[in-house]
Design an enzyme around this catalytic site. Structure first.
Site, PDB file in Angstrom:
ATOM      1  N   GLU A   1      32.778  -4.382  32.024  1.00  0.00           N
ATOM      2  CA  GLU A   1      32.858  -4.054  30.596  1.00  0.00           C
ATOM      3  C   GLU A   1      33.384  -5.258  29.835  1.00  0.00           C
ATOM      4  O   GLU A   1      34.024  -6.118  30.416  1.00  0.00           O
ATOM      5  CB  GLU A   1      33.844  -2.891  30.379  1.00  0.00           C
ATOM      6  CG  GLU A   1      33.474  -1.648  31.128  1.00  0.00           C
ATOM      7  CD  GLU A   1      34.553  -0.573  31.052  1.00  0.00           C
ATOM      8  OE1 GLU A   1      35.524  -0.741  30.272  1.00  0.00           O
ATOM      9  OE2 GLU A   1      34.417   0.413  31.780  1.00  0.00           O
TER      10      GLU A   1
ATOM     11  N   LYS B   1      36.108  -6.882  27.379  1.00  0.00           N
ATOM     12  CA  LYS B   1      37.507  -6.609  27.047  1.00  0.00           C
ATOM     13  C   LYS B   1      37.648  -6.787  25.539  1.00  0.00           C
ATOM     14  O   LYS B   1      37.578  -7.907  25.028  1.00  0.00           O
ATOM     15  CB  LYS B   1      38.438  -7.550  27.796  1.00  0.00           C
ATOM     16  CG  LYS B   1      39.898  -7.227  27.608  1.00  0.00           C
ATOM     17  CD  LYS B   1      40.738  -7.996  28.614  1.00  0.00           C
ATOM     18  CE  LYS B   1      42.185  -7.589  28.594  1.00  0.00           C
ATOM     19  NZ  LYS B   1      42.818  -7.516  27.304  1.00  0.00           N
TER      20      LYS B   1
ATOM     21  N   ASP C   1      39.355  -6.973  21.965  1.00  0.00           N
ATOM     22  CA  ASP C   1      40.644  -7.517  21.559  1.00  0.00           C
ATOM     23  C   ASP C   1      41.116  -6.846  20.272  1.00  0.00           C
ATOM     24  O   ASP C   1      41.124  -7.440  19.204  1.00  0.00           O
ATOM     25  CB  ASP C   1      40.515  -9.024  21.371  1.00  0.00           C
ATOM     26  CG  ASP C   1      41.873  -9.697  21.312  1.00  0.00           C
ATOM     27  OD1 ASP C   1      42.873  -9.036  21.653  1.00  0.00           O
ATOM     28  OD2 ASP C   1      41.936 -10.869  20.919  1.00  0.00           O
TER      29      ASP C   1
ATOM     30  N   TYR D   1      36.716   3.393  26.383  1.00  0.00           N
ATOM     31  CA  TYR D   1      36.393   2.897  27.724  1.00  0.00           C
ATOM     32  C   TYR D   1      37.094   3.612  28.878  1.00  0.00           C
ATOM     33  O   TYR D   1      37.076   3.133  29.997  1.00  0.00           O
ATOM     34  CB  TYR D   1      36.675   1.401  27.805  1.00  0.00           C
ATOM     35  CG  TYR D   1      38.030   0.984  27.239  1.00  0.00           C
ATOM     36  CD1 TYR D   1      39.223   1.412  27.801  1.00  0.00           C
ATOM     37  CD2 TYR D   1      38.091   0.133  26.127  1.00  0.00           C
ATOM     38  CE1 TYR D   1      40.439   1.023  27.290  1.00  0.00           C
ATOM     39  CE2 TYR D   1      39.311  -0.250  25.600  1.00  0.00           C
ATOM     40  CZ  TYR D   1      40.481   0.196  26.189  1.00  0.00           C
ATOM     41  OH  TYR D   1      41.678  -0.184  25.668  1.00  0.00           O
TER      42      TYR D   1
ATOM     43  N   LYS E   1      39.941 -13.209  31.686  1.00  0.00           N
ATOM     44  CA  LYS E   1      40.018 -13.658  30.301  1.00  0.00           C
ATOM     45  C   LYS E   1      39.209 -14.937  30.098  1.00  0.00           C
ATOM     46  O   LYS E   1      39.274 -15.845  30.918  1.00  0.00           O
ATOM     47  CB  LYS E   1      41.492 -13.920  29.930  1.00  0.00           C
ATOM     48  CG  LYS E   1      42.326 -12.661  29.918  1.00  0.00           C
ATOM     49  CD  LYS E   1      42.776 -12.380  28.503  1.00  0.00           C
ATOM     50  CE  LYS E   1      44.073 -11.599  28.494  1.00  0.00           C
ATOM     51  NZ  LYS E   1      44.809 -11.816  27.255  1.00  0.00           N
TER      52      LYS E   1
ATOM     53  N   CYS F   1      66.922 -28.574   6.484  1.00  0.00           N
ATOM     54  CA  CYS F   1      66.159 -27.336   6.397  1.00  0.00           C
ATOM     55  C   CYS F   1      65.212 -27.404   5.189  1.00  0.00           C
ATOM     56  O   CYS F   1      65.660 -27.695   4.082  1.00  0.00           O
ATOM     57  CB  CYS F   1      67.092 -26.136   6.254  1.00  0.00           C
ATOM     58  SG  CYS F   1      66.198 -24.594   5.944  1.00  0.00           S
TER      59      CYS F   1
ATOM     60  N   CYS G   1      66.604 -24.467   2.608  1.00  0.00           N
ATOM     61  CA  CYS G   1      67.915 -24.505   1.946  1.00  0.00           C
ATOM     62  C   CYS G   1      68.600 -25.868   2.023  1.00  0.00           C
ATOM     63  O   CYS G   1      69.714 -26.024   1.536  1.00  0.00           O
ATOM     64  CB  CYS G   1      68.817 -23.429   2.545  1.00  0.00           C
ATOM     65  SG  CYS G   1      69.349 -23.835   4.218  1.00  0.00           S
TER      66      CYS G   1
ATOM     67  N   CYS H   1      68.310 -24.170  11.663  1.00  0.00           N
ATOM     68  CA  CYS H   1      69.108 -24.288  10.455  1.00  0.00           C
ATOM     69  C   CYS H   1      70.341 -23.406  10.618  1.00  0.00           C
ATOM     70  O   CYS H   1      70.210 -22.200  10.817  1.00  0.00           O
ATOM     71  CB  CYS H   1      68.279 -23.838   9.254  1.00  0.00           C
ATOM     72  SG  CYS H   1      69.304 -23.540   7.806  1.00  0.00           S
TER      73      CYS H   1
ATOM     74  N   CYS I   1      70.232 -18.795   3.945  1.00  0.00           N
ATOM     75  CA  CYS I   1      68.886 -19.365   4.009  1.00  0.00           C
ATOM     76  C   CYS I   1      67.899 -18.192   4.007  1.00  0.00           C
ATOM     77  O   CYS I   1      67.958 -17.319   4.874  1.00  0.00           O
ATOM     78  CB  CYS I   1      68.783 -20.197   5.279  1.00  0.00           C
ATOM     79  SG  CYS I   1      67.185 -20.933   5.558  1.00  0.00           S
TER      80      CYS I   1
HETATM   81  S1  IVH Z   1      40.949  -0.264  30.812  1.00  0.00           S
HETATM   82  C1  IVH Z   1      44.329   1.441  33.415  1.00  0.00           C
HETATM   83  N1  IVH Z   1      38.940  -1.385  29.545  1.00  0.00           N
HETATM   84  O1  IVH Z   1      43.221  -4.349  27.568  1.00  0.00           O
HETATM   85  C2  IVH Z   1      43.271   0.672  32.711  1.00  0.00           C
HETATM   86  N2  IVH Z   1      41.139  -1.890  28.790  1.00  0.00           N
HETATM   87  O2  IVH Z   1      45.625  -5.089  29.613  1.00  0.00           O
HETATM   88  C3  IVH Z   1      43.325   0.838  31.247  1.00  0.00           C
HETATM   89  N3  IVH Z   1      41.217  -3.374  26.835  1.00  0.00           N
HETATM   90  O3  IVH Z   1      45.769  -2.023  27.100  1.00  0.00           O
HETATM   91  C4  IVH Z   1      42.653  -0.179  30.448  1.00  0.00           C
HETATM   92  N4  IVH Z   1      39.042  -3.589  26.594  1.00  0.00           N
HETATM   93  O4  IVH Z   1      44.080  -2.297  25.247  1.00  0.00           O
HETATM   94  C5  IVH Z   1      40.287  -1.269  29.629  1.00  0.00           C
HETATM   95  N5  IVH Z   1      37.056  -2.258  28.509  1.00  0.00           N
HETATM   96  C6  IVH Z   1      38.387  -2.141  28.573  1.00  0.00           C
HETATM   97  C7  IVH Z   1      39.241  -2.795  27.671  1.00  0.00           C
HETATM   98  C8  IVH Z   1      40.635  -2.655  27.819  1.00  0.00           C
HETATM   99  C9  IVH Z   1      40.231  -3.923  26.117  1.00  0.00           C
HETATM  100  C10 IVH Z   1      42.654  -3.571  26.560  1.00  0.00           C
HETATM  101  C11 IVH Z   1      43.464  -2.321  26.496  1.00  0.00           C
HETATM  102  C12 IVH Z   1      44.518  -2.428  27.546  1.00  0.00           C
HETATM  103  C13 IVH Z   1      44.507  -3.885  27.865  1.00  0.00           C
HETATM  104  C14 IVH Z   1      44.774  -4.073  29.342  1.00  0.00           C
END
Ligand code: IVH
Length: 665
Positions: free
Chosen positions: A111, A113, A115, A223, A310, A404, A407, A422, A428
């Protein structure tokens, strides 16, 4: 040469500061990647040196986004995080680990990830009943009203076959286009800009006015389905069912068996994600079969059946136009590079952090230099280096300032610290506001006011220091923007309630440099009253458990300042607790004297923090890792199996929460 202990302490201080910026202020100073690197270094050092364990180390907590303004609720299932990797090698390691543990064929679901900010949605009889933020993983803020405004979240489900009660988790996101428009508008209004869509989304979810939330056009991607009677025995199928009930489930998810296919997915999305409407920062891999997930289980913090990969940050080359300096909450001065605007990871980058004087020095930075900037889909980017081959006409060497910028007080740099600060803490402006924000925060006085409120009161001339909070009445605020009778009443009431906050938290709330929660507790119980503490000298102070010279000096400095003394007199006159209560002293039992505990897992009746407190109150000691000195492991759900094995080997007793509560009855 820095010793290991010094490095550990430095990392803890830095990470705490970053935690605060990230979770409380929603304006992070470094990228997730850099944060993770520091956290890992600290985790490794702490592992190698268990003698330096500290229950308040940043490694011991999952970051919290809990604010004062919403009711809180314990999650039905704790919201764990994922372990992160940045290399394909570690993805391969994960695959091998899973293969070895399961010893049978398995499928991986890939999947994106997302953000944004994570959310847990609870449905009963096909209707949304509650939406809770991640919070500290155990409990979060109930933001149902705000979440109802998000169009892609179904309030009533379609189709059939959904369980009577279930939970679904996912990410709330602000699309890039909405984010850009919002920031443009804020710039015009002279309001502070959001650093990235994630902060904008989490900030928006925490607004008090659902109508404003609705106007911000948030989106969601879900997800993860949880519950007792899920439709299928695999993750992928469950998500497809959820899709048929009306949830926005990404179309991008795939099921694979080989590592090669997983790598292809990663490489494809590393490029293609730039064309998505929302921010993504990696790939998540999950073992598909729920049965196999159960077999693999959990560590204390994350599932063993999933991992996040990542993406590497993007880089660009641009010109350094000038350097400015910003003053933070504790007076720390951060240099910021002003750059020739350049396009990077979907946003226009104009500024980059330079961290401190050492960083400037090691880059050998000159005005006009062509510099490489990096951005991890994040916040303020970072300067990686200078392209010296492009240095035709050298500008002035960048010098750290001596005074600073706010201040004009001469800056101070302590011998063992990288940062300049500072020292004018009482006059400040950014420090005044920062001190008040810290004072009202949940772990301090727990007053119902966020950064925006403090800014507003400060600008209205109502608030110059924390004692002023106690003079604010309903009439002062009711006519201010965004305030009404009810909210004003709530605020004044929460200020009044803070007069019951116990001395150790008051001491923490004062924001004395280096005096964190633990130090405040130690000092409060060692000296009992503020008067005794104010007259203590360094020698007396360092006799307290866990109080070193650095904290002691800071305490003495704080109380030698006349303005601080006057502030305390005013707070005393308002009836704030400046002595440990008889009851607290009486509650301190000796039932657990000499007993050392390790807390592991997630609990049903009280939070980890509350258990830690009970152990301390009864004379026991908290430590992080199991050793021959451990007397008990207080174990909740999902206790790490490494700990379990070690406990068995060493013959350490494992007790559950009920047994523990009986022990201190
Ligand atoms: S699964 C126990 N799937 O990433 C597993 N998380 O560090 C639960 N996130 O807190 C998370 N996309 O906010 C999962 N496709 C995805 C995700 C995802 C983003 C975030 C989520 C979670 C963090 C994990």
């Amino acid at each position: 040469m820095t010793t290991v202990k010094e490095r550990i302490e430095q990392l803890r201080r830095e990470l705490e500061e970053h935690n605060y910026h990230y979770y409380v202020l929603s304006t992070p100073l470094i990228s997730d990647y850099e944060f993770d690197l520091k956290l890992r270094e600290l985790q490794d050092l702490e592992k190698q040196h268990p003698e330096f364990f500290d229950p308040n180390s940043p490694t011991q907590r999952v970051g919290s986004d809990i604010s004062n303004d919403f009711p809180q609720q314990t999650h039905l299932y704790p919201m764990l995080s994922l372990s992160n990797t940045y290399s394909e090698g570690e993805v391969a390691d994960f695959y091998q680990r899973v293969a070895k543990s399961l010893n049978e064929p398995f499928e991986l679901v890939c999947e994106l990830k997302y953000d944004g900010t994570s959310i847990s949605l609870v449905y009963e009889q096909g209707a949304l009943v509650q939406a809770i933020t991640r919070g500290d993983g155990v409990k979060g803020d109930v933001v149902t009203e705000n979440v109802r405004t998000i169009n892609s979240i179904p309030l009533r489900l379609r189709g059939k076959g959904y369980p009577e009660k279930f939970e679904i988790r996912g990410e709330i996101l602000m699309p890039w286009s909405v984010f850009d428009d919002l920031n443009k508008e804020r710039e015009q209004q002279g309001e502070p800009l959001f650093a990235n869509p994630r902060n904008a989304a989490s900030g928006t979810l925490k607004l008090q006015n659902p109508a404003v939330v609705a106007s911000r056009k948030l989106d969601s991607y879900l997800y993860y389905l949880l519950g007792e009677q899920l439709p299928a025995e695999d993750h992928y199928q469950n998500l497809q069912c959820a899709k048929s009930w009306g949830f926005k489930i990404p179309d991008t998810i795939r099921k694979y068996q080989s590592l090669e296919e997983v790598f292809q997915f990663i490489r494809y999305w590393d490029i293609e994600r730039k064309n998505l409407p929302v921010a993504t920062d990696g790939i998540v891999l999950k073992v598909n079969s729920l049965k196999q997930q159960r077999n693999l289980g959990y560590t204390a913090k994350s599932p063993r059946w999933a991992i996040a990969y990542k993406f590497q940050a993007e880089k660009a080359l641009t010109r350094l136009n000038s350097v400015s300096f910003q003053v933070g909450r504790t007076g720390t001065v951060t240099p910021v590079a002003n750059l020739e605007p350049v396009q990077l990871s979907g946003t226009l980058v104009k500024r980059a952090t330079l961290h401190n004087a050492d960083v400037i020095e090691s880059l050998d930075l000159h005005i006009g230099d062509m510099v490489y900037v990096e951005k991890g889909g994040e916040i303020i980017p970072k300067i990686l280096g200078v392209d010296k081959s492009m240095r035709f006409m050298v500008g002035d060497k960048v010098q750290f300032i001596k005074y600073c910028p706010v201040c004009k007080t001469p800056l101070v740099r302590e011998p063992d610290e990288a940062a300049h600060y500072c020292p004018n803490e009482t006059a400040c402006e950014p420090q005044i506001k920062g001190k008040i924000e810290h004072f009202v925060s949940r772990k301090a006085m727990n007053i119902n006011a966020g950064g925006e409120t403090i800014e507003q009161f400060y600008n209205a001339g109502l608030l110059k220091n924390v004692a002023d909070l106690y003079g604010i009445n309903i009439r002062d605020i009711i006519h201010l923007d965004r305030w009404g009778e009810k909210s004003a009443r709530n605020f004044v009431e929460s200020v009044r309630q803070s007069k019951h906050v116990p001395f150790e938290r008051v001491l923490f709330a004062l924001g004395i440099r280096h005096v964190g929660e633990t130090a405040a507790k130690r000092l409060a119980f060692a000296f009992h009253t503020i008067e005794a503490l104010m007259t203590a000298d360094i020698t007396q102070l360092i006799q307290t458990d866990e109080i070193g010279e650095c904290i002691a000096r800071s305490v003495v400095d704080y109380f030698s300042n006349d303005e601080n003394k006057r502030l305390i007199e005013r707070l005393q006159a308002e009836g704030i607790q400046f002595a440990v209560s008889e009851q607290a002293i009486a509650e301190k039992t000796t039932k657990l004297n000499g007993k050392t505990f390790v807390i592991s897992g997630v609990f049903a009746r009280y939070s980890r923090d509350e258990y830690k407190k009970m152990i301390e109150l009864n004379g026991g000691k908290n430590t992080g890792s199991v050793s021959s000195k451990t007397d008990y492991i207080l174990a909740g759900e999902h206790m790490g199996s490494a700990k379990q094995e070690k406990a068995l080997k060493l013959g350490v007793k494992i007790i559950d929460e009920d047994t523990f509560l009986q022990m201190i009855e």
